[in-house]
Design an enzyme around this catalytic site. Structure first.
Site, PDB file in Angstrom:
ATOM      1  N   GLY A  30       0.835  -1.206   0.000  1.00  0.00           N
ATOM      2  CA  GLY A  30       0.000   0.000   0.000  1.00  0.00           C
ATOM      3  C   GLY A  30       0.866   1.250   0.000  1.00  0.00           C
ATOM      4  O   GLY A  30       1.859   1.306   0.724  1.00  0.00           O
ATOM      5  N   ASP A  36       2.920  -0.878  11.289  1.00  0.00           N
ATOM      6  CA  ASP A  36       2.916  -2.247  11.810  1.00  0.00           C
ATOM      7  C   ASP A  36       4.195  -3.018  11.520  1.00  0.00           C
ATOM      8  O   ASP A  36       4.192  -4.252  11.474  1.00  0.00           O
ATOM      9  CB  ASP A  36       1.703  -3.012  11.253  1.00  0.00           C
ATOM     10  CG  ASP A  36       1.756  -3.134   9.736  1.00  0.00           C
ATOM     11  OD1 ASP A  36       2.585  -2.457   9.099  1.00  0.00           O
ATOM     12  OD2 ASP A  36       0.961  -3.904   9.172  1.00  0.00           O
ATOM     13  N   ARG A  94       0.564  -4.770  -5.530  1.00  0.00           N
ATOM     14  CA  ARG A  94       0.573  -6.025  -4.776  1.00  0.00           C
ATOM     15  C   ARG A  94       0.766  -7.099  -5.845  1.00  0.00           C
ATOM     16  O   ARG A  94       0.030  -7.145  -6.825  1.00  0.00           O
ATOM     17  CB  ARG A  94      -0.734  -6.210  -4.041  1.00  0.00           C
ATOM     18  CG  ARG A  94      -1.084  -4.989  -3.188  1.00  0.00           C
ATOM     19  CD  ARG A  94      -1.655  -5.353  -1.866  1.00  0.00           C
ATOM     20  NE  ARG A  94      -2.284  -4.213  -1.234  1.00  0.00           N
ATOM     21  CZ  ARG A  94      -1.848  -3.652  -0.105  1.00  0.00           C
ATOM     22  NH1 ARG A  94      -0.783  -4.108   0.494  1.00  0.00           N
ATOM     23  NH2 ARG A  94      -2.494  -2.638   0.411  1.00  0.00           N
ATOM     24  N   THR A 126       4.534   2.455   5.288  1.00  0.00           N
ATOM     25  CA  THR A 126       3.135   2.014   5.345  1.00  0.00           C
ATOM     26  C   THR A 126       2.397   2.874   6.360  1.00  0.00           C
ATOM     27  O   THR A 126       2.973   3.226   7.397  1.00  0.00           O
ATOM     28  CB  THR A 126       3.005   0.523   5.737  1.00  0.00           C
ATOM     29  OG1 THR A 126       1.642   0.278   6.139  1.00  0.00           O
ATOM     30  CG2 THR A 126       3.896   0.119   6.889  1.00  0.00           C
ATOM     31  N   ASP A 177       5.951  -5.050   5.943  1.00  0.00           N
ATOM     32  CA  ASP A 177       6.637  -6.322   6.219  1.00  0.00           C
ATOM     33  C   ASP A 177       6.468  -7.345   5.098  1.00  0.00           C
ATOM     34  O   ASP A 177       7.344  -8.188   4.902  1.00  0.00           O
ATOM     35  CB  ASP A 177       6.249  -6.883   7.594  1.00  0.00           C
ATOM     36  CG  ASP A 177       4.753  -7.044   7.768  1.00  0.00           C
ATOM     37  OD1 ASP A 177       4.003  -6.676   6.849  1.00  0.00           O
ATOM     38  OD2 ASP A 177       4.343  -7.554   8.823  1.00  0.00           O
ATOM     39  N   ASP A 201       0.169   1.883   8.226  1.00  0.00           N
ATOM     40  CA  ASP A 201      -0.311   1.053   9.342  1.00  0.00           C
ATOM     41  C   ASP A 201       0.583   1.099  10.588  1.00  0.00           C
ATOM     42  O   ASP A 201       0.145   0.711  11.667  1.00  0.00           O
ATOM     43  CB  ASP A 201      -0.439  -0.415   8.886  1.00  0.00           C
ATOM     44  CG  ASP A 201      -1.390  -0.575   7.712  1.00  0.00           C
ATOM     45  OD1 ASP A 201      -2.264   0.284   7.541  1.00  0.00           O
ATOM     46  OD2 ASP A 201      -1.249  -1.560   6.968  1.00  0.00           O
ATOM     47  N   ARG A 218      -5.017  -2.464   8.888  1.00  0.00           N
ATOM     48  CA  ARG A 218      -4.934  -3.914   8.670  1.00  0.00           C
ATOM     49  C   ARG A 218      -5.066  -4.635  10.019  1.00  0.00           C
ATOM     50  O   ARG A 218      -6.053  -4.440  10.693  1.00  0.00           O
ATOM     51  CB  ARG A 218      -3.623  -4.265   7.974  1.00  0.00           C
ATOM     52  CG  ARG A 218      -3.794  -5.404   6.994  1.00  0.00           C
ATOM     53  CD  ARG A 218      -2.491  -5.786   6.405  1.00  0.00           C
ATOM     54  NE  ARG A 218      -2.401  -5.338   5.033  1.00  0.00           N
ATOM     55  CZ  ARG A 218      -1.456  -5.706   4.199  1.00  0.00           C
ATOM     56  NH1 ARG A 218      -0.501  -6.496   4.594  1.00  0.00           N
ATOM     57  NH2 ARG A 218      -1.444  -5.291   2.969  1.00  0.00           N
TER      58      ARG A 218
HETATM   59  P1  ADP Z   1       3.244  -4.511   2.726  1.00  0.00           P
HETATM   60  O1  ADP Z   1       4.602  -4.512   2.142  1.00  0.00           O
HETATM   61  O2  ADP Z   1       2.688  -3.128   2.901  1.00  0.00           O
HETATM   62  O3  ADP Z   1       3.124  -5.373   3.967  1.00  0.00           O
HETATM   63  P2  ADP Z   1       1.945  -6.620   1.198  1.00  0.00           P
HETATM   64  O4  ADP Z   1       1.808  -7.551   2.358  1.00  0.00           O
HETATM   65  O5  ADP Z   1       0.803  -6.509   0.243  1.00  0.00           O
HETATM   66  O6  ADP Z   1       2.242  -5.112   1.646  1.00  0.00           O
HETATM   67  O7  ADP Z   1       3.246  -7.071   0.415  1.00  0.00           O
HETATM   68  C1  ADP Z   1       3.673  -6.320  -0.719  1.00  0.00           C
HETATM   69  C2  ADP Z   1       4.252  -7.224  -1.740  1.00  0.00           C
HETATM   70  O8  ADP Z   1       5.422  -7.875  -1.222  1.00  0.00           O
HETATM   71  C3  ADP Z   1       3.373  -8.385  -2.179  1.00  0.00           C
HETATM   72  O9  ADP Z   1       2.381  -8.002  -3.095  1.00  0.00           O
HETATM   73  C4  ADP Z   1       4.404  -9.305  -2.830  1.00  0.00           C
HETATM   74  O10 ADP Z   1       4.768  -8.823  -4.098  1.00  0.00           O
HETATM   75  C5  ADP Z   1       5.587  -9.128  -1.878  1.00  0.00           C
HETATM   76  N1  ADP Z   1       5.605 -10.214  -0.886  1.00  0.00           N
HETATM   77  C6  ADP Z   1       4.786 -10.363   0.173  1.00  0.00           C
HETATM   78  N2  ADP Z   1       5.052 -11.506   0.846  1.00  0.00           N
HETATM   79  C7  ADP Z   1       6.080 -12.098   0.185  1.00  0.00           C
HETATM   80  C8  ADP Z   1       6.825 -13.318   0.369  1.00  0.00           C
HETATM   81  N3  ADP Z   1       6.560 -14.153   1.357  1.00  0.00           N
HETATM   82  N4  ADP Z   1       7.813 -13.581  -0.497  1.00  0.00           N
HETATM   83  C9  ADP Z   1       8.100 -12.743  -1.516  1.00  0.00           C
HETATM   84  N5  ADP Z   1       7.431 -11.594  -1.743  1.00  0.00           N
HETATM   85  C10 ADP Z   1       6.440 -11.264  -0.924  1.00  0.00           C
HETATM   86  O1  F6P Z   2      -1.422  -1.472   4.311  1.00  0.00           O
HETATM   87  C1  F6P Z   2      -2.054  -0.255   4.020  1.00  0.00           C
HETATM   88  C2  F6P Z   2      -3.540  -0.461   3.867  1.00  0.00           C
HETATM   89  O2  F6P Z   2      -4.116   0.796   3.551  1.00  0.00           O
HETATM   90  C3  F6P Z   2      -4.246  -1.100   5.059  1.00  0.00           C
HETATM   91  O3  F6P Z   2      -4.485  -0.184   6.102  1.00  0.00           O
HETATM   92  C4  F6P Z   2      -5.492  -1.640   4.399  1.00  0.00           C
HETATM   93  O4  F6P Z   2      -6.004  -2.733   5.116  1.00  0.00           O
HETATM   94  C5  F6P Z   2      -5.006  -2.065   3.050  1.00  0.00           C
HETATM   95  O5  F6P Z   2      -3.809  -1.347   2.800  1.00  0.00           O
HETATM   96  C6  F6P Z   2      -5.987  -1.795   1.942  1.00  0.00           C
HETATM   97  O6  F6P Z   2      -5.413  -2.258   0.770  1.00  0.00           O
HETATM   98  P1  F6P Z   2      -6.074  -2.067  -0.665  1.00  0.00           P
HETATM   99  O7  F6P Z   2      -5.917  -0.635  -1.038  1.00  0.00           O
HETATM  100  O8  F6P Z   2      -5.277  -2.967  -1.523  1.00  0.00           O
HETATM  101  O9  F6P Z   2      -7.506  -2.438  -0.520  1.00  0.00           O
END
Ligand code: ADP
Ligand code: F6P
Length: 319
Positions: free
Chosen positions: A11, A129, A72, A125, A103, A127, A171
């Site tokens: 995000g 978090d 994503r 982010t 993360d 969040d 989240r």
């Molecule tokens: P954030 O980085 O904000 O936590 P996401 O959880 O959506 O957001 O993760 C972002 C991107 O990181 C995912 O869409 C994917 O491309 C990559 N990613 C997430 N988890 C993994 C993983 N276990 N291994 C490799 N890439 C990952």
């Molecule tokens: O991680 C940032 C965030 O805005 C969260 O607070 C929320 O749950 C999520 O992304 C929403 O994601 P999307 O825009 O993909 O619906």
């Protein structure tokens, strides 16, 4: 290192642009080339690269969103996608990668590092978090947006003597709800980290009404339940109509606060230094106002802990 790359993933968050700018300017200061990767890990896999010069990051420090776009891309969990990304990077002579995200993005960065491509992570982010850092880039901006919205809702809530449930993002984390609750003086705050008692919320509402309170604001983090669900539960108990406001993606937009810009500048510059020093697989963060670095893995293997003392305080202050 003579050439590094930078991407934003997950995000988007206000201040990501300021972080990109810091990475590019700091790297150029050390005579390194910087390549921007568009659309996060998806762009890494597809080879959407562009050389970023000093001017390319001019005029972005105050802009929300991310000039590199974000995505994503769940496919990136698979080895073949990661290996293709490394092939694309090395084909361009790129020797290190800065990943700005949460993360989930750190997991991707760690996978690349373990497969031999040096990465460092910057927490970006709304969040807040990411474990190991007290603040993530974007949290302060989102918090200020939320507080501004709640202040506005309070005006109309007071005029009409209404009770509002306001659903905020985060989240699985309650930081936005918690901090916004304190800053906006909410009557109740519900966060995923703490169990809630619907009767206690009702009792608070009733106590307030008895004291002549003309409105009530209840903040619910999305990780607990939807605002509409909470409103339904409260209506069943009180027989009073509850208004619901879901703040949604407005929380992710807008100009970054000064605090987020400064944090982004400091973290971005430190991330480049880590690559120069050959310290790879590390994340940068903030603890006690100081910039720190630690293993990327720590950030996602440990659970982020919201500051529960703030939860207790918010209850005491909204007695
Ligand atoms: P954030 O980085 O904000 O936590 P996401 O959880 O959506 O957001 O993760 C972002 C991107 O990181 C995912 O869409 C994917 O491309 C990559 N990613 C997430 N988890 C993994 C993983 N276990 N291994 C490799 N890439 C990952
Ligand atoms: O991680 C940032 C965030 O805005 C969260 O607070 C929320 O749950 C999520 O992304 C929403 O994601 P999307 O825009 O993909 O619906």
């Amino acid at each position: 290192m003579k050439k590094i790359a930078v991407l934003t993933s997950g995000g988007d968050a206000p201040g990501m642009n300021a972080a990109i700018r810091a990475v590019v300017r700091k790297a150029r200061f050390h005579d390194m080339d910087v390549v921007g990767v568009y659309h996060g890990f998806e762009g890494l896999y597809k080879g959407h690269f562009e050389l970023l010069d000093l001017g390319s990051v001019g005029g972005i420090i105050q802009r929300g969103g991310t000039m590199l776009y974000s995505a994503r891309f769940p496919e990136f969990k698979e080895d073949e996608y990661q290996l293709k990304a490394i092939e694309n990077l090395t084909a361009q002579g790129i020797e290190g990668l800065v990943v700005i995200g949460g993360d989930g993005s750190y997991r991707g960065a760690m996978q690349l590092t373990e497969k031999g491509f040096p990465c460092v992570g910057i927490p970006g982010t709304i969040d807040n978090d990411v474990s190991g850092t007290e603040y993530t880039i974007g949290f302060d901006s989102a918090l200020n947006t939320v507080v501004e919205c709640i202040d506005k809702i309070r005006d109309t809530a007071t005029s009409h003597e209404n009770t509002f449930v306001i659903e905020v993002m985060g989240r699985d984390a309650g930081d936005i709800a918690l901090w916004a609750g304190l800053a906006a003086g909410a009557e109740s705050v519900l966060i995923p980290e703490e169990s809630y008692d619907i009767d206690e919320i009702v009792a608070r509402l009733e106590r307030g009404a008895t004291r002549g309170k003309r409105h009530s604001i209840i903040i619910v983090a999305e990780g607990v339940m939807a605002g509409s669900e909470l409103a339904k539960k409260l209506e069943e108990k009180t027989g009073v109509k509850i208004r619901v406001s879901v703040l949604g993606h407005i929380q992710r937009g807008g100009a970054p606060t000064a605090r987020d810009r400064v944090i982004a500048g400091r973290l971005g510059a430190r991330a480049v230094e880590l690559l120069i020093e050959g310290q790879i697989g590390r994340a940068v963060g903030i603890r006690n106002h100081k910039i720190v670095d630690y293993e990327l893995r720590e950030a996602y293997e440990n659970n982020h802990q919201a500051d529960i003392s703030l939860y207790t305080l918010s209850k005491e202050l909204s007695i």
